[in-house]
Write a protein that holds these residues in place. Structure first.
Motif, short mmCIF file in Angstrom:
data_model
loop_
_atom_site.label_atom_id
_atom_site.label_comp_id
_atom_site.label_asym_id
_atom_site.label_seq_id
_atom_site.Cartn_x
_atom_site.Cartn_y
_atom_site.Cartn_z
N PHE A 11 0.82 -1.20 0.00
CA PHE A 11 0.00 0.00 0.00
C PHE A 11 0.87 1.27 0.00
O PHE A 11 0.63 2.21 -0.75
CB PHE A 11 -0.95 -0.01 1.20
CG PHE A 11 -1.82 1.22 1.25
CD1 PHE A 11 -2.89 1.36 0.35
CD2 PHE A 11 -1.57 2.23 2.16
CE1 PHE A 11 -3.67 2.49 0.39
CE2 PHE A 11 -2.37 3.36 2.19
CZ PHE A 11 -3.42 3.49 1.30
N ILE A 12 1.90 1.24 0.85
CA ILE A 12 2.82 2.39 0.92
C ILE A 12 3.48 2.60 -0.44
O ILE A 12 3.56 3.72 -0.94
CB ILE A 12 3.87 2.19 2.04
CG1 ILE A 12 3.17 2.30 3.41
CG2 ILE A 12 4.99 3.22 1.95
CD1 ILE A 12 3.98 1.77 4.56
N LEU A 13 3.94 1.52 -1.05
CA LEU A 13 4.55 1.60 -2.38
C LEU A 13 3.59 2.23 -3.38
O LEU A 13 3.97 3.09 -4.19
CB LEU A 13 4.95 0.21 -2.87
CG LEU A 13 6.36 -0.27 -2.54
CD1 LEU A 13 6.60 -1.65 -3.16
CD2 LEU A 13 7.42 0.71 -3.05
N PHE A 14 2.33 1.81 -3.29
CA PHE A 14 1.32 2.30 -4.20
C PHE A 14 1.09 3.82 -4.03
O PHE A 14 1.01 4.57 -5.00
CB PHE A 14 0.00 1.54 -3.96
CG PHE A 14 -1.11 1.96 -4.88
CD1 PHE A 14 -1.02 1.72 -6.26
CD2 PHE A 14 -2.24 2.59 -4.39
CE1 PHE A 14 -2.03 2.09 -7.11
CE2 PHE A 14 -3.26 2.99 -5.25
CZ PHE A 14 -3.15 2.73 -6.62
N VAL A 15 1.07 4.26 -2.75
CA VAL A 15 0.91 5.69 -2.46
C VAL A 15 2.09 6.49 -3.01
O VAL A 15 1.93 7.54 -3.63
CB VAL A 15 0.73 5.92 -0.95
CG1 VAL A 15 0.82 7.41 -0.61
CG2 VAL A 15 -0.60 5.34 -0.48
N ILE A 16 3.30 5.95 -2.78
CA ILE A 16 4.50 6.62 -3.29
C ILE A 16 4.43 6.73 -4.82
O ILE A 16 4.69 7.79 -5.39
CB ILE A 16 5.79 5.87 -2.85
CG1 ILE A 16 5.97 6.02 -1.32
CG2 ILE A 16 7.01 6.39 -3.59
CD1 ILE A 16 7.06 5.15 -0.75
N PHE A 17 3.98 5.64 -5.44
CA PHE A 17 3.86 5.64 -6.90
C PHE A 17 2.87 6.72 -7.37
O PHE A 17 3.16 7.47 -8.28
CB PHE A 17 3.40 4.26 -7.38
CG PHE A 17 3.04 4.24 -8.83
CD1 PHE A 17 4.04 4.20 -9.81
CD2 PHE A 17 1.71 4.28 -9.25
CE1 PHE A 17 3.72 4.20 -11.15
CE2 PHE A 17 1.38 4.29 -10.59
CZ PHE A 17 2.38 4.25 -11.54
N LEU A 18 1.76 6.83 -6.66
CA LEU A 18 0.76 7.84 -7.01
C LEU A 18 1.31 9.25 -6.87
O LEU A 18 1.09 10.11 -7.71
CB LEU A 18 -0.49 7.70 -6.11
CG LEU A 18 -1.49 6.63 -6.52
CD1 LEU A 18 -2.66 6.63 -5.55
CD2 LEU A 18 -2.00 6.86 -7.93
N LEU A 19 2.07 9.46 -5.79
CA LEU A 19 2.68 10.78 -5.57
C LEU A 19 3.65 11.13 -6.69
O LEU A 19 3.63 12.23 -7.21
CB LEU A 19 3.42 10.79 -4.22
CG LEU A 19 2.56 11.16 -3.01
CD1 LEU A 19 3.37 10.96 -1.74
CD2 LEU A 19 2.10 12.61 -3.12
N ILE A 20 4.48 10.13 -7.02
CA ILE A 20 5.45 10.35 -8.11
C ILE A 20 4.71 10.67 -9.41
O ILE A 20 5.04 11.60 -10.12
CB ILE A 20 6.37 9.12 -8.28
CG1 ILE A 20 7.32 9.01 -7.08
CG2 ILE A 20 7.16 9.21 -9.59
CD1 ILE A 20 8.12 7.73 -7.03
#
Ligand SMILES: [Zn+2]
Length: 303
Positions: A11-20
């Motif tokens: 989930f954290i990875l996914f959020v980081i991806f969205l931010l990027i």
């Protein structure tokens, strides 16, 4: 180690991806169009009667260098007196040099016949650089053929005025009439024009010729063309770009010779500000210029 940790990590990875994705991937475009440089310089129509070959012809400086080569003492004296006479009645000054002169004077012992007419001399600019303000004379040449038989060195003065950009006059009493006579005089309108043209200091003048810009997502693309429209080579300086007042980029601009220009193409320059409305391009020169108004260009987003 359970599924829980695995899922929260994903989930954290996914959020980081969205931010990027949100920060870096283009999702909105803004066209700022193209704008040409503006000039408030009031120099147009100095000349009412086209006395000069081209409008606003002048040397870069009011101090003009010369060299006399292969002339008899009498012709050399004629030429030097011509320089003195013009410098006494105008802003101009002339000084001799041994190389790299702006006015080259040579002489020919043989009389020159051209089209059945006796030619006393020839003179004119040989290197002219056009800017948006002046036709800058970088070099001129005088061929002095006949010694002056008049009290004043009329032939030398006539040729010197050609080098300074002046064309022939239709007035038989004017020194710029195409046939030389002793009684001819230097028109005061010519001297007035010389003084007007040389009242501007010998400064460079960097200006924007054209700027176009486009923002896609968080990235700026821009084409910037800059020219030195001044009377002196410019020094190194910087171009600054701001988006809604926020710094975006700084670009080095190297020395530009008189009349020379440069086009800078920028691609994918990161813009930290979102939803930009106004882009500012600014030539941050710390030297004197003929005009500073043309150092800034503002582009607004279209619609
Ligand atoms: Zn002539």
């Amino acid at each position: 180690m359970g599924w829980k940790i695995f899922f929260s990590f994903s989930f954290i990875l996914f959020v980081i991806f969205l931010l990027i994705f949100y920060w870096f991937v283009p999702f909105k475009t803004a066209d700022f169009g193209t704008m040409s440089g503006d000039s408030n310089f009031s120099l147009n129509n100095f000349e009412l009667e086209n006395m000069q070959f081209y409008p606003n012809m002048r040397f870069p400086n009011s101090e003009i260098s010369y060299q006399i080569d292969d002339c008899t003492l009498q012709k050399e004296d004629d030429m030097e007196r011509a320089f003195e006479i013009i410098s006494n009645i105008s802003f101009l000054n002339f000084y001799p040099v041994n190389y790299n002169e702006e006015i080259s004077i040579t002489c020919d012992s043989k009389n020159k016949i051209e089209g059945g007419m006796f030619i006393a001399g020839e003179g004119g600019p040989t290197n002219i650089t056009k800017t948006d303000k002046f036709n800058v004379i970088l070099h001129g040449k005088i061929l002095l053929i006949r010694e002056s038989k008049c009290e004043n060195p009329n032939v030398a003065i006539h040729e010197l005025l050609h080098v300074l950009g002046f064309d022939h006059s239709n007035n038989k009493n004017n020194i710029m009439y195409n046939i030389s006579k002793c009684g001819q005089t230097i028109g005061s309108d010519m001297i007035e024009l010389i003084n007007k043209l040389y009242s501007f200091p010998s400064y460079p003048d960097l200006s924007f010729e054209n700027v176009s810009a486009f923002i896609h997502g968080r990235y700026l693309d821009a084409n910037i063309s800059i020219r030195n429209n001044g009377l002196k080579d410019s020094e190194n300086t910087k171009i600054m770009i701001y988006a809604d007042g926020k710094f975006v980029e700084e670009i080095d601009l190297e020395r530009l010779e008189i009349g020379y220009g440069r086009t800078i193409i920028l691609r994918n320059i990161w813009v930290s500000k979102m939803d930009v409305h106004e882009l500012e391009f600014f030539i941050d020169s710390n030297f004197n210029e003929l005009e500073k108004n043309n150092n800034r260009i503002i582009l607004n987003v279209k619609n």
